[in-house]
Design a protein around this motif. Structure first.
Motif, PDB file in Angstrom:
ATOM      1  N   THR A 107       0.835  -1.201   0.000  1.00 50.19           N
ATOM      2  CA  THR A 107       0.000   0.000   0.000  1.00 50.19           C
ATOM      3  C   THR A 107       0.871   1.253   0.000  1.00 50.19           C
ATOM      4  N   SER A 108       0.554   2.197  -0.856  1.00 51.25           N
ATOM      5  CA  SER A 108       1.343   3.428  -0.939  1.00 51.25           C
ATOM      6  C   SER A 108       1.179   4.240   0.343  1.00 51.25           C
ATOM      7  N   PRO A 109       2.285   4.707   0.934  1.00 53.85           N
ATOM      8  CA  PRO A 109       2.205   5.448   2.200  1.00 53.85           C
ATOM      9  C   PRO A 109       1.903   6.921   1.981  1.00 53.85           C
ATOM     10  N   LEU A 110       1.733   7.629   3.076  1.00 57.76           N
ATOM     11  CA  LEU A 110       1.622   9.082   3.017  1.00 57.76           C
ATOM     12  C   LEU A 110       2.969   9.690   2.654  1.00 57.76           C
ATOM     13  N   GLU A 111       2.944  10.825   1.989  1.00 58.93           N
ATOM     14  CA  GLU A 111       4.191  11.497   1.610  1.00 58.93           C
ATOM     15  C   GLU A 111       4.729  12.298   2.800  1.00 58.93           C
ATOM     16  N   MET A 112       6.033  12.220   3.001  1.00 59.21           N
ATOM     17  CA  MET A 112       6.660  12.864   4.149  1.00 59.21           C
ATOM     18  C   MET A 112       7.349  14.176   3.751  1.00 59.21           C
ATOM     19  N   GLU A 113       7.309  15.161   4.631  1.00 60.86           N
ATOM     20  CA  GLU A 113       8.037  16.415   4.455  1.00 60.86           C
ATOM     21  C   GLU A 113       9.379  16.283   5.151  1.00 60.86           C
ATOM     22  N   MET A 114      10.457  16.513   4.413  1.00 61.81           N
ATOM     23  CA  MET A 114      11.798  16.270   4.943  1.00 61.81           C
ATOM     24  C   MET A 114      12.541  17.539   5.308  1.00 61.81           C
ATOM     25  N   LYS A 115      11.822  18.627   5.478  1.00 66.08           N
ATOM     26  CA  LYS A 115      12.463  19.848   5.973  1.00 66.08           C
ATOM     27  C   LYS A 115      11.552  20.523   6.982  1.00 66.08           C
ATOM     28  N   GLU A 116      12.107  21.437   7.745  1.00 66.25           N
ATOM     29  CA  GLU A 116      11.345  22.095   8.812  1.00 66.25           C
ATOM     30  C   GLU A 116      10.264  22.988   8.225  1.00 66.25           C
ATOM     31  N   SER A 117       9.090  22.955   8.839  1.00 65.47           N
ATOM     32  CA  SER A 117       7.989  23.823   8.422  1.00 65.47           C
ATOM     33  C   SER A 117       8.086  25.167   9.135  1.00 65.47           C
ATOM     34  N   GLU A 118       7.366  26.145   8.632  1.00 64.06           N
ATOM     35  CA  GLU A 118       7.449  27.499   9.161  1.00 64.06           C
ATOM     36  C   GLU A 118       6.276  27.812  10.090  1.00 64.06           C
ATOM     37  N   VAL A 119       6.500  28.730  11.011  1.00 62.14           N
ATOM     38  CA  VAL A 119       5.420  29.214  11.869  1.00 62.14           C
ATOM     39  C   VAL A 119       4.350  29.861  10.981  1.00 62.14           C
ATOM     40  N   GLY A 120       3.098  29.571  11.269  1.00 59.13           N
ATOM     41  CA  GLY A 120       2.005  30.083  10.456  1.00 59.13           C
ATOM     42  C   GLY A 120       1.510  29.099   9.424  1.00 59.13           C
ATOM     43  N   THR A 121       2.209  27.961   9.268  1.00 54.02           N
ATOM     44  CA  THR A 121       1.769  26.946   8.320  1.00 54.02           C
ATOM     45  C   THR A 121       0.421  26.381   8.762  1.00 54.02           C
ATOM     46  N   GLU A 122      -0.516  26.320   7.848  1.00 48.89           N
ATOM     47  CA  GLU A 122      -1.811  25.707   8.174  1.00 48.89           C
ATOM     48  C   GLU A 122      -1.633  24.198   8.256  1.00 48.89           C
ATOM     49  N   VAL A 123      -2.193  23.590   9.292  1.00 50.81           N
ATOM     50  CA  VAL A 123      -1.973  22.163   9.526  1.00 50.81           C
ATOM     51  C   VAL A 123      -3.303  21.442   9.738  1.00 50.81           C
ATOM     52  N   ILE A 124      -3.273  20.117   9.505  1.00 51.14           N
ATOM     53  CA  ILE A 124      -4.421  19.243   9.735  1.00 51.14           C
ATOM     54  C   ILE A 124      -3.956  18.080  10.596  1.00 51.14           C
ATOM     55  N   ALA A 125      -4.573  17.906  11.755  1.00 51.00           N
ATOM     56  CA  ALA A 125      -4.234  16.797  12.655  1.00 51.00           C
ATOM     57  C   ALA A 125      -5.279  15.699  12.495  1.00 51.00           C
ATOM     58  N   LEU A 126      -4.824  14.465  12.263  1.00 51.51           N
ATOM     59  CA  LEU A 126      -5.721  13.323  12.093  1.00 51.51           C
ATOM     60  C   LEU A 126      -5.492  12.307  13.205  1.00 51.51           C
ATOM     61  N   GLY A 127      -6.562  11.633  13.614  1.00 54.11           N
ATOM     62  CA  GLY A 127      -6.438  10.613  14.645  1.00 54.11           C
ATOM     63  C   GLY A 127      -7.781  10.245  15.216  1.00 54.11           C
ATOM     64  N   SER A 128      -7.756   9.691  16.431  1.00 54.33           N
ATOM     65  CA  SER A 128      -8.984   9.248  17.099  1.00 54.33           C
ATOM     66  C   SER A 128      -9.093   9.888  18.479  1.00 54.33           C
ATOM     67  N   PRO A 129      -9.253  11.218  18.546  1.00 51.24           N
ATOM     68  CA  PRO A 129      -9.356  11.878  19.851  1.00 51.24           C
ATOM     69  C   PRO A 129     -10.574  11.398  20.610  1.00 51.24           C
ATOM     70  N   GLN A 130     -10.373  11.042  21.890  1.00 55.50           N
ATOM     71  CA  GLN A 130     -11.453  10.521  22.729  1.00 55.50           C
ATOM     72  C   GLN A 130     -12.140   9.323  22.084  1.00 55.50           C
ATOM     73  N   GLY A 131     -11.404   8.599  21.240  1.00 58.43           N
ATOM     74  CA  GLY A 131     -11.975   7.425  20.585  1.00 58.43           C
ATOM     75  C   GLY A 131     -12.815   7.729  19.365  1.00 58.43           C
ATOM     76  N   LEU A 132     -12.960   8.997  18.979  1.00 59.99           N
ATOM     77  CA  LEU A 132     -13.730   9.365  17.787  1.00 59.99           C
ATOM     78  C   LEU A 132     -12.840   9.183  16.567  1.00 59.99           C
ATOM     79  N   GLU A 133     -12.958   8.017  15.957  1.00 57.88           N
ATOM     80  CA  GLU A 133     -12.018   7.615  14.909  1.00 57.88           C
ATOM     81  C   GLU A 133     -12.150   8.469  13.652  1.00 57.88           C
ATOM     82  N   ASN A 134     -11.010   8.607  12.954  1.00 50.26           N
ATOM     83  CA  ASN A 134     -10.927   9.355  11.695  1.00 50.26           C
ATOM     84  C   ASN A 134     -11.406  10.792  11.843  1.00 50.26           C
TER      85      ASN A 134
END
Length: 467
Positions: A207-234
């Motif tokens: 299965t093809s993986p997610l693409e990785m960023e190999m350098k430092e990101s800058e302050v102010g970069t818009e980001v998206i956090a994914l996971g299962s907070p409090q068990g709420l998956e995806n």
């Protein structure tokens, strides 16, 4: 006999016969008068013709001047026309080349595909919905005996990245994808210094993986956090990278980590932090305890890639993984694990209290189902455990569907006392009406895994259901 006409002399008025050339009285010449009249008429005609010619000439000249002014730039000289026609006769169209001296260069029009291709220095921006949709297929909920966290696909050999504190104490774990399918995983790398671990999942090979960023990101970069907070998956939460180079120590050493304001809470640990424009993984989310819920931290991906690659190429064996877990238990400074280590179960002579606790929980659970309110059972479940999230998710799923549960039997059939927990087995029967109004009867046996907290209260950390 031909009648002769009479005419009068214009000078003296004397009558004279027609065709007379001179007046018989004064000798006035009739011929000169007639000639003068003819010359006067001829002059009028010539004057008219001359004026008409001048007018026509002026009109034609003005039109020629206008044509010369408007067409000056497009008119070619006879020499150029002859030269071009000669070239057309001498050379085929396919082989004719424009002369750099006589033909101006025309820029080549770019195709639409060429216009859209950015330079190597320009990152390709994606739509956020597309980023989240693609990433969710490669983000997983990780389940252990008493923990729940998140992880994401690292390489096409089936390796998945997560936090070390998510899988600490386990070698074999369960991973669940966005469609609810469960897969077996095995921890093949874990650090006692950095909060990272690597899991091998055979079902994900190829299965093809997610693409990785190999350098430092800058302050102010818009980001998206994914996971299962409090068990709420995806779950996806959007925010910004608000700080760089944050360093501190807990059980693990966090060096130069990212500070973010995207919502991250227990269950999100180990999930990916994505660049909101490119979709590349820039960090590994770590749900650290903090008094300010608007602040979370993520380990920069580029700082951990080498360590993760080493584990992927040369996996740790079970002995190495187990020895690292033992080290955690001996030197634990992380609040979650320190609490669990203290929560030993010593109720060898208190089986009746255990039975009453489970029966009481079952009654509260029926009330929670009827009122669709997780609060009725929340304090009887171990926080941040598998049972805690599964119960919360189930009540959320059935909310508003009009389902009815009527419990008719709930018997405790066995109690297995162990060193740090007890397993309470039950036999349960209940009537169930689904959202379509159809009734059915269910019979189940369950095992409740019970521990005590720091106050000595019973808490359920896991529920195993057997149909």
């Amino acid at each position: 006999m031909k009648e002769e006409m009479v005419m009068f002399c214009p000078k003296c008025g004397t009558k004279n016969i027609d065709h007379a050339r001179f007046c018989s009285q004064c000798g006035h010449s009739y011929t000169r008068y007639q000639q003068r009249n003819r010359w006067w008429l001829t002059g009028i005609i010539l004057t008219f013709l001359l004026m008409s010619g001048v007018f026509i000439y002026a009109f034609v000249l003005d039109k020629e001047r206008t044509d010369e002014t408007t067409g000056e730039e497009t008119i070619q000289s006879p020499v150029e026309t002859i030269s071009e026609s000669t070239k057309l006769e001498e050379e085929p169209k396919e082989e004719k080349e424009a002369s750099p001296q006589t033909t101006p260069s025309v820029p080549k029009e770019k195709s639409k595909s060429e216009e859209k291709v950015p330079s190597p220095q320009t990152p390709i921006e994606k739509d956020k919905k597309e980023i989240i949709r693609e990433a969710q297929t490669k983000v997983y909920t990780i389940l252990t005996e008493d923990q729940l966290g998140s992880g994401f696909l690292f390489q096409d050999n089936g390796t998945v990245v997560t936090n070390a504190h998510v899988v600490a104490g386990d070698i074999d774990v369960i991973l669940r994808d966005q469609d609810g399918r469960e897969m077996n995983g095995k921890v093949i790398g874990i650090s006692n210094q950095y909060d990272v671990a690597l899991i091998e999942v055979k079902n994900l090979k190829g299965t093809s993986p997610l693409e990785m960023e190999m350098k430092e990101s800058e302050v102010g970069t818009e980001v998206i956090a994914l996971g299962s907070p409090q068990g709420l998956e995806n779950t996806a939460s959007i925010g910004y990278l608000t700080g760089l180079d944050r360093s501190f120590e807990s059980e693990f050493q966090y060096e130069n980590v990212y500070q973010i304001d995207a919502q991250v809470s227990p269950g999100s640990s180990g999930g990916p932090l994505l660049d909101g424009k490119t979709g590349k993984v820039i960090g590994i989310n770590s749900a650290l305890l903090t008094s300010d819920e608007s602040i979370a931290f993520s380990i920069p991906m580029y700082t951990m890639t080498e360590l993760l690659m080493n584990w992927s190429k040369s996996p740790m064996d079970e002995t190495e993984v187990a020895s690292t877990f033992n080290l955690y238990n001996e030197t634990s400074a992380y609040d979650e694990y320190a609490e669990e280590e203290e929560d030993t179960y010593e109720v060898s002579s208190d089986e009746a209290s255990l039975a009453n606790f489970i029966i009481n929980f079952r009654g509260n659970y029926e009330t929670a189902l009827r009122n669709e309110d997780f609060g009725y059972i929340e304090d009887q479940l171990l926080y941040d455990s598998q049972a805690y999230y599964e119960m919360a998710n189930y009540l959320d799923e059935i909310s508003g569907q009009g389902m009815v549960f009527q419990f008719t039997l709930n018997d405790v059939t066995n109690i297995d006392l162990q060193d740090e927990q007890a397993i309470v087995s039950t036999y349960e029967v209940f009537d169930f009406m689904n959202a379509a109004g159809e009734w059915s009867v269910y019979e189940r046996t369950k095992d409740y895994y019970v521990v005590t907290d720091e106050f000595g209260d019973f808490k359920i950390k896991h529920i195993e259901i057997y149909q």
